[in-house]
Design a protein around this motif. Structure first.
Motif, PDB file in Angstrom:
ATOM      1  N   GLY A  73      16.464  11.942  -6.635  1.00 33.85           N
ATOM      2  CA  GLY A  73      16.476  11.283  -7.938  1.00 33.85           C
ATOM      3  C   GLY A  73      16.516   9.775  -7.799  1.00 33.85           C
ATOM      4  N   TRP A  74      16.583   9.106  -8.932  1.00 34.45           N
ATOM      5  CA  TRP A  74      16.771   7.656  -8.968  1.00 34.45           C
ATOM      6  C   TRP A  74      18.072   7.390  -9.701  1.00 34.45           C
ATOM      7  N   SER A  75      18.923   6.556  -9.152  1.00 31.88           N
ATOM      8  CA  SER A  75      20.263   6.382  -9.712  1.00 31.88           C
ATOM      9  C   SER A  75      20.517   4.991 -10.273  1.00 31.88           C
ATOM     10  N   GLN A  76      19.504   4.118 -10.316  1.00 33.88           N
ATOM     11  CA  GLN A  76      19.723   2.776 -10.818  1.00 33.88           C
ATOM     12  C   GLN A  76      19.965   2.801 -12.331  1.00 33.88           C
ATOM     13  N   GLY A  77      20.606   1.753 -12.834  1.00 34.62           N
ATOM     14  CA  GLY A  77      20.761   1.605 -14.269  1.00 34.62           C
ATOM     15  C   GLY A  77      22.080   2.110 -14.800  1.00 34.62           C
ATOM     16  N   TYR A  78      22.260   1.963 -16.109  1.00 35.92           N
ATOM     17  CA  TYR A  78      23.546   2.237 -16.750  1.00 35.92           C
ATOM     18  C   TYR A  78      23.614   3.595 -17.428  1.00 35.92           C
ATOM     19  N   ILE A  79      22.484   4.169 -17.718  1.00 33.38           N
ATOM     20  CA  ILE A  79      22.492   5.411 -18.494  1.00 33.38           C
ATOM     21  C   ILE A  79      22.688   6.632 -17.610  1.00 33.38           C
ATOM     22  N   GLY A  80      22.212   6.575 -16.387  1.00 31.69           N
ATOM     23  CA  GLY A  80      22.429   7.670 -15.467  1.00 31.69           C
ATOM     24  C   GLY A  80      21.158   8.155 -14.802  1.00 31.69           C
ATOM     25  N   PRO A  81      21.289   8.940 -13.737  1.00 31.43           N
ATOM     26  CA  PRO A  81      20.134   9.359 -12.938  1.00 31.43           C
ATOM     27  C   PRO A  81      19.153  10.270 -13.661  1.00 31.43           C
ATOM     28  N   VAL A  82      19.590  11.050 -14.619  1.00 31.64           N
ATOM     29  CA  VAL A  82      18.651  11.899 -15.352  1.00 31.64           C
ATOM     30  C   VAL A  82      17.649  11.022 -16.104  1.00 31.64           C
ATOM     31  N   SER A 121       0.847  -1.183   0.000  1.00 30.99           N
ATOM     32  CA  SER A 121       0.000   0.000   0.000  1.00 30.99           C
ATOM     33  C   SER A 121       0.886   1.237   0.000  1.00 30.99           C
ATOM     34  N   TYR A 122       0.354   2.321  -0.533  1.00 29.34           N
ATOM     35  CA  TYR A 122       1.086   3.579  -0.543  1.00 29.34           C
ATOM     36  C   TYR A 122       0.062   4.694  -0.468  1.00 29.34           C
ATOM     37  N   GLN A 123       0.508   5.829  -0.009  1.00 29.58           N
ATOM     38  CA  GLN A 123      -0.357   6.983   0.143  1.00 29.58           C
ATOM     39  C   GLN A 123      -0.161   7.947  -1.033  1.00 29.58           C
ATOM     40  N   LYS A 124      -1.233   8.589  -1.418  1.00 29.20           N
ATOM     41  CA  LYS A 124      -1.155   9.547  -2.509  1.00 29.20           C
ATOM     42  C   LYS A 124      -0.145  10.648  -2.192  1.00 29.20           C
ATOM     43  N   LYS A 125      -0.083  11.030  -0.935  1.00 26.29           N
ATOM     44  CA  LYS A 125       0.861  12.085  -0.552  1.00 26.29           C
ATOM     45  C   LYS A 125       2.302  11.641  -0.754  1.00 26.29           C
ATOM     46  N   ASP A 126       2.562  10.326  -0.619  1.00 30.18           N
ATOM     47  CA  ASP A 126       3.908   9.817  -0.838  1.00 30.18           C
ATOM     48  C   ASP A 126       4.295   9.906  -2.314  1.00 30.18           C
ATOM     49  N   VAL A 127       3.329   9.643  -3.171  1.00 34.82           N
ATOM     50  CA  VAL A 127       3.572   9.767  -4.606  1.00 34.82           C
ATOM     51  C   VAL A 127       3.838  11.222  -4.966  1.00 34.82           C
ATOM     52  N   GLU A 128       3.033  12.120  -4.433  1.00 34.90           N
ATOM     53  CA  GLU A 128       3.201  13.545  -4.719  1.00 34.90           C
ATOM     54  C   GLU A 128       4.556  14.057  -4.239  1.00 34.90           C
ATOM     55  N   LYS A 129       4.962  13.585  -3.074  1.00 38.42           N
ATOM     56  CA  LYS A 129       6.268  13.986  -2.546  1.00 38.42           C
ATOM     57  C   LYS A 129       7.396  13.461  -3.416  1.00 38.42           C
ATOM     58  N   ALA A 130       7.275  12.218  -3.872  1.00 32.77           N
ATOM     59  CA  ALA A 130       8.298  11.633  -4.732  1.00 32.77           C
ATOM     60  C   ALA A 130       8.406  12.388  -6.051  1.00 32.77           C
ATOM     61  N   ILE A 131       7.254  12.789  -6.598  1.00 35.73           N
ATOM     62  CA  ILE A 131       7.258  13.551  -7.848  1.00 35.73           C
ATOM     63  C   ILE A 131       7.952  14.896  -7.648  1.00 35.73           C
ATOM     64  N   THR A 132       7.592  15.592  -6.574  1.00 42.24           N
ATOM     65  CA  THR A 132       8.205  16.897  -6.300  1.00 42.24           C
ATOM     66  C   THR A 132       9.712  16.776  -6.137  1.00 42.24           C
ATOM     67  N   ASN A 133      10.139  15.797  -5.362  1.00 44.27           N
ATOM     68  CA  ASN A 133      11.574  15.616  -5.139  1.00 44.27           C
ATOM     69  C   ASN A 133      12.299  15.234  -6.421  1.00 44.27           C
ATOM     70  N   GLY A 134      11.650  14.409  -7.245  1.00 46.71           N
ATOM     71  CA  GLY A 134      12.260  14.019  -8.505  1.00 46.71           C
ATOM     72  C   GLY A 134      12.390  15.190  -9.466  1.00 46.71           C
ATOM     73  N   LEU A 135      11.373  16.017  -9.536  1.00 47.72           N
ATOM     74  CA  LEU A 135      11.431  17.190 -10.404  1.00 47.72           C
ATOM     75  C   LEU A 135      12.479  18.185  -9.924  1.00 47.72           C
ATOM     76  N   GLU A 136      12.599  18.348  -8.617  1.00 47.91           N
ATOM     77  CA  GLU A 136      13.627  19.242  -8.077  1.00 47.91           C
ATOM     78  C   GLU A 136      15.022  18.713  -8.404  1.00 47.91           C
ATOM     79  N   PHE A 137      15.167  17.387  -8.390  1.00 50.47           N
ATOM     80  CA  PHE A 137      16.455  16.793  -8.762  1.00 50.47           C
ATOM     81  C   PHE A 137      16.780  17.116 -10.215  1.00 50.47           C
ATOM     82  N   LEU A 138      15.815  16.925 -11.112  1.00 50.78           N
ATOM     83  CA  LEU A 138      16.061  17.223 -12.521  1.00 50.78           C
ATOM     84  C   LEU A 138      16.343  18.708 -12.737  1.00 50.78           C
ATOM     85  N   LYS A 139      15.659  19.548 -12.001  1.00 55.34           N
ATOM     86  CA  LYS A 139      15.885  20.988 -12.111  1.00 55.34           C
ATOM     87  C   LYS A 139      17.355  21.318 -11.840  1.00 55.34           C
TER      88      LYS A 139
END
Length: 390
Positions: free
Chosen positions: A359-368, A35-53
């Motif tokens: 951000g997310w750092s898994q994989g070979y291509i990079g975190p972006v 289970s997950y909360q909608k607020k957790d998804v929203e927080k993850a999106i915000t943090n991910g976008l700030e990382f890309l910024k």
């Protein structure tokens, strides 16, 4: 703007075919639910976008590890901000979108023939058609919401040239169907048909079709002939079991059982379903093949991130009832639904996010790249961009 188009059959095998988002548990028979909360998804999106910024370069582009694939990375990161709701004029991340568009429109990058990929970059010179497709996808999505007359004219000019280049780059072959009828088919390869000896490959075909569909949605003319040849190509690359093979050019001229690539098939259904093609037999073959063949679950398989990325878009388009409409004889508890898919996949995405950087750092291509992929999945429910709408 038109929201559906018979073109569509695929969405993008990103960059080198090695993608990077966390593998999701099986949507067919998960032994335990999370289970997950909608607020957790929203927080993850915000943090991910700030990382890309923070990762955007001063001139407006993004890049993978070692400065690789700037055109594709800029397009994918830019799409993440568009999916959030930001545009060139409005939104929290309007500056990021604006800088990315300016980078694409830079005179130093524009070519008379309409090529968008940066062939000066070694990582793109041998696979520039990926950047062509992704760049067209992003710019068409921007253009569809642009209201400034001067900016629209610049984008329209670039998009028309880009579509023209994609169509000229398409391969052309004759394929004899099982009933004996000969048809013309055309896919795309890492470079244009002229530069690549008429070689075609499924993942680039996906990318090109996605770009063309976005352009069509935005009102940019796309030749029907190119779409017809691409649809015929995908049909020619579909085996009797319903899976898509890697390459028509690299095969025997017949798609044989055992040659299927589940990741490519998952990508194939994504755009076809999101374009509303639920009743034709070809997408039904693809979804059945993927449902039966993709063990998205415990452990890692080849390109499992790619499968999760595109399969999520396909299942989002299915929602919770379209699978039943397609396969009315299947028991309801076996249906492939968006609710089940989210329950099995989103917790893993949330857990794998770096709590420090966002951000997310898994994989070979990079975190972006990985971050852009995960943000796409997490933001599908917003339904803002026509290319991702049901």
């Amino acid at each position: 703007m038109p929201r559906s188009w018979l073109l569509a059959v695929l969405a993008t095998a990103v960059v080198a075919g090695v993608l990077a988002v966390p593998a999701a548990p099986s949507v067919r028979a998960a032994e335990e639910k999370h289970s997950y909360q909608k607020k957790d998804v929203e927080k993850a999106i915000t943090n991910g976008l700030e990382f890309l910024k923070k990762q955007q370069q001063q001139d407006g582009h993004w890049e993978a590890q070692g400065g690789q694939y700037p055109t594709t990375m800029t397009a994918l990161a830019g799409m993440s901000f568009l999916m959030e709701g930001s545009t060139l004029k409005e939104g929290k991340y309007s500056d990021q979108v604006t800088k990315a568009v300016k980078w694409f429109l830079s005179p130093a990058r524009l070519s008379a023939e309409g090529k968008i990929g940066d062939v000066r970059n070694p990582s793109e010179s041998v696979r520039y058609m990926y950047g062509q497709g992704f760049g067209t996808l992003f710019l068409a999505s921007v253009y569809g919401e642009e209201e400034d007359k001067e900016q629209r004219q610049k984008l329209e000019k670039l998009l028309k040239k880009s579509v023209e280049f994609i169509c000229k780059a398409q391969t052309s072959k004759k394929h004899k169907k099982a009933e004996g009828k000969e048809v013309e088919i055309g896919g795309w390869g890492y470079v244009s048909a002229a530069d690549g000896g008429n070689f075609d490959e499924g993942s680039v075909t996906i990318t090109a079709l996605q770009g063309l569909r976005a352009a069509k949605n935005a009102g940019i003319p796309v030749p029907k002939e190119a779409i017809d040849k691409a649809v015929a190509y995908l049909e020619a690359c579909t085996t009797p079991k319903g899976g898509i093979i890697y390459s028509y050019a690299g095969g025997s001229g017949a798609a044989l059982n055992g040659q299927e690539r589940p990741p490519l098939t998952a990508a194939a259904i994504c755009c076809g379903f999101s374009a509303g093609q639920y009743k034709s037999e070809l997408p039904k073959k693809w979804i059945k093949f993927c449902k039966d063949s993709i063990p998205i679950g415990k452990g890692r398989q080849n390109h499992d991130e790619y499968q999760t990325y595109y399969f999520s878009q396909a299942v989002y388009a299915l929602g919770d009832d379209k699978y039943g409409q397609m396969f009315p004889n299947d028991a309801k508890d076996t249906w492939l639904t968006w609710s089940k898919f989210k329950e099995s996949s989103i917790p893993g995405i949330l857990e794998s996010q770096d709590k420090g950087s966002g951000g997310w750092s898994q994989g070979y291509i990079g975190p972006v790249f990985t971050t852009s992929v995960n943000l796409t999945i997490l933001q599908l429910d917003k339904g803002i961009l026509p290319i991702y709408q049901k």
